[in-house]
Design a protein around this motif. Sequence first.
Motif, PDB file in Angstrom:
ATOM      1  N   VAL A 223       0.278  -1.233  -0.081  1.00 17.28           N
ATOM      2  CA  VAL A 223      -0.136  -0.380   0.193  1.00 17.28           C
ATOM      3  C   VAL A 223       1.104   0.914  -0.472  1.00 17.28           C
ATOM      4  CG1 VAL A 223      -1.593   1.402   1.456  1.00 17.28           C
ATOM      5  CG2 VAL A 223      -2.333  -1.067   0.926  1.00 17.28           C
ATOM      6  N   VAL A 224       1.935   1.050   1.060  1.00 20.53           N
ATOM      7  CA  VAL A 224       2.648   2.522   0.766  1.00 20.53           C
ATOM      8  C   VAL A 224       3.573   2.945  -0.653  1.00 20.53           C
ATOM      9  CG1 VAL A 224       4.820   3.376   1.763  1.00 20.53           C
ATOM     10  CG2 VAL A 224       3.585   2.438   3.335  1.00 20.53           C
ATOM     11  N   TRP A 225       4.519   1.255  -0.798  1.00 23.23           N
ATOM     12  CA  TRP A 225       4.261   1.484  -2.372  1.00 23.23           C
ATOM     13  C   TRP A 225       3.444   2.238  -3.151  1.00 23.23           C
ATOM     14  CZ3 TRP A 225       3.103  -0.769  -7.160  1.00 23.23           C
ATOM     15  CH2 TRP A 225       3.974  -0.004  -7.914  1.00 23.23           C
ATOM     16  N   ALA A 226       2.343   1.576  -4.069  1.00 21.88           N
ATOM     17  CA  ALA A 226       1.098   2.253  -4.280  1.00 21.88           C
ATOM     18  C   ALA A 226       1.143   3.528  -3.965  1.00 21.88           C
ATOM     19  CB  ALA A 226       0.042   1.139  -4.258  1.00 21.88           C
ATOM     20  N   ALA A 227       1.230   3.985  -3.031  1.00 20.53           N
ATOM     21  CA  ALA A 227       0.806   4.599  -2.628  1.00 20.53           C
ATOM     22  C   ALA A 227       1.736   5.927  -3.312  1.00 20.53           C
ATOM     23  CB  ALA A 227       0.826   5.497  -1.215  1.00 20.53           C
ATOM     24  N   ALA A 228       3.377   5.880  -2.828  1.00 22.37           N
ATOM     25  CA  ALA A 228       4.414   7.101  -3.153  1.00 22.37           C
ATOM     26  C   ALA A 228       4.862   6.946  -4.934  1.00 22.37           C
ATOM     27  CB  ALA A 228       5.676   6.240  -2.955  1.00 22.37           C
ATOM     28  N   TYR A 229       4.272   5.954  -5.057  1.00 26.77           N
ATOM     29  CA  TYR A 229       4.939   5.344  -6.709  1.00 26.77           C
ATOM     30  C   TYR A 229       3.619   6.310  -7.713  1.00 26.77           C
ATOM     31  CZ  TYR A 229       6.957   3.173 -11.136  1.00 26.77           C
ATOM     32  OH  TYR A 229       7.622   3.165 -12.311  1.00 26.77           O
ATOM     33  N   GLY A 230       2.384   5.896  -7.258  1.00 24.44           N
ATOM     34  CA  GLY A 230       1.051   6.582  -7.894  1.00 24.44           C
ATOM     35  C   GLY A 230       1.229   8.001  -7.760  1.00 24.44           C
ATOM     36  N   ALA A 231       1.358   8.621  -6.327  1.00 21.82           N
ATOM     37  CA  ALA A 231       2.315   9.897  -6.271  1.00 21.82           C
ATOM     38  C   ALA A 231       3.166  10.938  -7.275  1.00 21.82           C
ATOM     39  CB  ALA A 231       2.103  10.748  -5.291  1.00 21.82           C
ATOM     40  N   LEU A 232       4.336  10.032  -7.419  1.00 23.94           N
ATOM     41  CA  LEU A 232       5.123  10.058  -8.240  1.00 23.94           C
ATOM     42  C   LEU A 232       4.583  10.515  -9.551  1.00 23.94           C
ATOM     43  CD1 LEU A 232       7.946  10.614  -9.210  1.00 23.94           C
ATOM     44  CD2 LEU A 232       8.017   8.112  -9.317  1.00 23.94           C
TER      45      LEU A 232
ATOM     46  N   THR B 266       1.593  15.861 -14.720  1.00 27.82           N
ATOM     47  CA  THR B 266       1.013  17.167 -14.484  1.00 27.82           C
ATOM     48  C   THR B 266       2.448  18.312 -14.934  1.00 27.82           C
ATOM     49  OG1 THR B 266       2.000  17.410 -11.940  1.00 27.82           O
ATOM     50  CG2 THR B 266      -0.197  17.345 -12.315  1.00 27.82           C
ATOM     51  N   GLY B 267       3.245  17.751 -15.698  1.00 32.19           N
ATOM     52  CA  GLY B 267       3.984  17.999 -16.530  1.00 32.19           C
ATOM     53  C   GLY B 267       5.741  18.675 -16.023  1.00 32.19           C
ATOM     54  N   HIS B 268       6.084  17.714 -14.583  1.00 34.86           N
ATOM     55  CA  HIS B 268       6.445  17.570 -14.391  1.00 34.86           C
ATOM     56  C   HIS B 268       7.932  16.236 -14.963  1.00 34.86           C
ATOM     57  CE1 HIS B 268       4.556  19.838 -12.046  1.00 34.86           C
ATOM     58  NE2 HIS B 268       5.302  20.652 -11.563  1.00 34.86           N
TER      59      HIS B 268
END
Length: 277
Positions: free
Chosen positions: A6-15, A21-23
């Motif tokens: 879950v932590v991985w999915a949240a962190a990688y999803g945020a990335l 968003t253009g970054h």
Amino acid sequence: MRRAVVVWAAAYGALRIWYLTGHAPTWKLPGDDLLIPGWVSVVACLVTALAVIRIRPRLLWVLAAGWLAAAAFILLDLVAAVFPGLGIPFDFLGMLSRLGAVAGAVLLGLLARAHQPTATPWPPWVSIAGACFACAGCLTRLGAQAVVGFEKTPYGSSLSLLLFEGGFVLAGTLLPFLLVHRLGRWFPRWLLLLPGYAIGCGITAYFGVGLIQMTANALRGQPVYGDATLGLPDSFFWVAVPAYLVWGAGLVVATRGYQFATRKANDPVCDLRITQR
């Protein structure tokens, strides 16, 4: 392990959202860092997080395979890092992103493995067949190159090329042999398991995706490898790419058989009992 996924999915999803968003940086290899659209990767992270609510090992294995396939360019990253003289662009940021996807695949695999019954070793002939297919795939790939000429290579002539070709041949002949022969028992276990799984999974993922792309290009009436064919006929790729795929899959099967054959009592890698909750 659930929490780690879950932590991985949240962190990688945020990335992935940050990139959308253009970054996103400028990638050095063709396309994006992953072989799936950005929004698909975000959805995949969400699905991965939801999959741990009610664990189904088969679904977890499918998700792990999907993330590994999406990061298939990791094979090029490894080759470019080990053999810089080949001229393959080394995309450090892209490699980090792909390693993130591979990390997710590993976590999903570990979670799936922990929630399925005890692994049952298969007969030795299965491992031997895998090794034979790996060798056959390697030799078929070399045969296809011999037909069109060994001078037709995108890597030129250098020490890195010689080292790469030497490793290429060893990974398709000596490694499969050692995985099924008693001589392989003389080596430290990890010394064969690590390259067996790394090379086998890398080749299978990269050329599995490549074969799908080739098929899609052929259906659209386009050259199967675009402008990167170096004047090679499409028939060369229809032989070479499936040969790579057979090689990689056979190597994974042989490595798994070696893992079974060399396991010790209470080996957590192969003895997968869990407490039913």
